[in-house]
Design a protein around this motif. Structure first.
Motif, PDB file in Angstrom:
ATOM      1  N   PHE A  43       0.880  -1.281   0.096  1.00 40.22           N
ATOM      2  CA  PHE A  43      -0.256  -0.034  -0.097  1.00 40.22           C
ATOM      3  C   PHE A  43       0.863   1.124   0.118  1.00 40.22           C
ATOM      4  N   TYR A  44       1.792   1.478   1.034  1.00 40.53           N
ATOM      5  CA  TYR A  44       2.639   2.456   0.836  1.00 40.53           C
ATOM      6  C   TYR A  44       3.671   2.558  -0.240  1.00 40.53           C
ATOM      7  N   TYR A  45       4.203   1.679  -0.838  1.00 42.18           N
ATOM      8  CA  TYR A  45       4.773   1.480  -2.217  1.00 42.18           C
ATOM      9  C   TYR A  45       3.800   2.091  -3.156  1.00 42.18           C
ATOM     10  N   ALA A  46       2.705   1.615  -3.684  1.00 43.36           N
ATOM     11  CA  ALA A  46       1.729   2.053  -4.370  1.00 43.36           C
ATOM     12  C   ALA A  46       1.387   3.554  -4.299  1.00 43.36           C
ATOM     13  N   ARG A  47       1.389   3.996  -3.044  1.00 43.27           N
ATOM     14  CA  ARG A  47       0.860   5.509  -2.683  1.00 43.27           C
ATOM     15  C   ARG A  47       2.098   6.298  -3.238  1.00 43.27           C
ATOM     16  N   TYR A  48       3.292   5.930  -2.894  1.00 46.19           N
ATOM     17  CA  TYR A  48       4.431   6.539  -3.033  1.00 46.19           C
ATOM     18  C   TYR A  48       4.768   6.705  -4.691  1.00 46.19           C
ATOM     19  N   ARG A  49       4.514   5.584  -5.211  1.00 46.10           N
ATOM     20  CA  ARG A  49       4.679   5.617  -6.694  1.00 46.10           C
ATOM     21  C   ARG A  49       3.777   6.514  -7.527  1.00 46.10           C
ATOM     22  N   TRP A  50       2.478   6.347  -7.050  1.00 48.74           N
ATOM     23  CA  TRP A  50       1.285   7.518  -7.384  1.00 48.74           C
ATOM     24  C   TRP A  50       1.715   9.051  -7.347  1.00 48.74           C
ATOM     25  N   ARG A  51       2.394   9.233  -6.033  1.00 50.09           N
ATOM     26  CA  ARG A  51       2.797  10.681  -5.948  1.00 50.09           C
ATOM     27  C   ARG A  51       4.067  10.944  -6.723  1.00 50.09           C
ATOM     28  N   VAL A  52       4.763  10.161  -7.044  1.00 52.20           N
ATOM     29  CA  VAL A  52       6.061  10.109  -7.806  1.00 52.20           C
ATOM     30  C   VAL A  52       5.556  10.431  -9.344  1.00 52.20           C
ATOM     31  N   ARG A  53       4.704   9.651  -9.861  1.00 49.25           N
ATOM     32  CA  ARG A  53       3.960   9.827 -11.033  1.00 49.25           C
ATOM     33  C   ARG A  53       3.393  11.173 -11.400  1.00 49.25           C
ATOM     34  N   HIS A  54       2.480  11.537 -10.496  1.00 46.78           N
ATOM     35  CA  HIS A  54       1.638  12.697 -10.487  1.00 46.78           C
ATOM     36  C   HIS A  54       2.639  14.068 -10.506  1.00 46.78           C
ATOM     37  N   GLU A  55       3.639  13.787  -9.491  1.00 47.78           N
ATOM     38  CA  GLU A  55       4.555  15.156  -9.325  1.00 47.78           C
ATOM     39  C   GLU A  55       5.112  15.222 -10.842  1.00 47.78           C
ATOM     40  N   ARG A  56       5.518  14.248 -11.475  1.00 50.05           N
ATOM     41  CA  ARG A  56       6.394  14.319 -12.551  1.00 50.05           C
ATOM     42  C   ARG A  56       5.545  14.874 -13.871  1.00 50.05           C
ATOM     43  N   LYS A  57       4.312  14.379 -13.770  1.00 47.38           N
ATOM     44  CA  LYS A  57       3.129  14.818 -14.849  1.00 47.38           C
ATOM     45  C   LYS A  57       2.945  16.220 -14.617  1.00 47.38           C
ATOM     46  N   ASN A  58       2.826  16.572 -13.476  1.00 49.24           N
ATOM     47  CA  ASN A  58       2.307  18.054 -13.144  1.00 49.24           C
ATOM     48  C   ASN A  58       3.554  19.126 -13.327  1.00 49.24           C
ATOM     49  N   LYS A  59       4.772  18.536 -13.469  1.00 51.74           N
ATOM     50  CA  LYS A  59       6.061  19.315 -13.688  1.00 51.74           C
ATOM     51  C   LYS A  59       5.944  19.958 -15.103  1.00 51.74           C
ATOM     52  N   ASN A  60       5.744  18.827 -16.102  1.00 56.14           N
ATOM     53  CA  ASN A  60       5.877  19.123 -17.167  1.00 56.14           C
ATOM     54  C   ASN A  60       4.758  19.965 -17.860  1.00 56.14           C
TER      55      ASN A  60
END
Length: 60
Positions: A43-60
């Motif tokens: 659960f915590y790994y999936a939450r971490y990966r989701w946050r990283v993916r959305h941070e990367r998407k919002n940066k571009n």
């Protein structure tokens, strides 16, 4: 709640009070506790990966 078979002049031990000790609880429920830890880790790994993916998407 006071149990009848316990002496009144001293406090009960963990076994007398609860019927089990922490070590017994862990050894008897080892696989269940391991499964819960695994689910929490996923659960915590999936939450971490989701946050990283959305941070990367919002940066571009």
């Amino acid at each position: 709640m006071q149990q009848e078979h316990l002496p009144k002049d001293k406090d009960p031990t963990d076994i007398q009070e609860w019927g089990w000790t922490l070590r017994e609880f862990i050894t008897e429920n080892f696989w269940y506790l391991l499964a819960i830890l695994l689910l929490l880790a996923l659960f915590y790994y999936a939450r971490y990966r989701w946050r990283v993916r959305h941070e990367r998407k919002n940066k571009n």
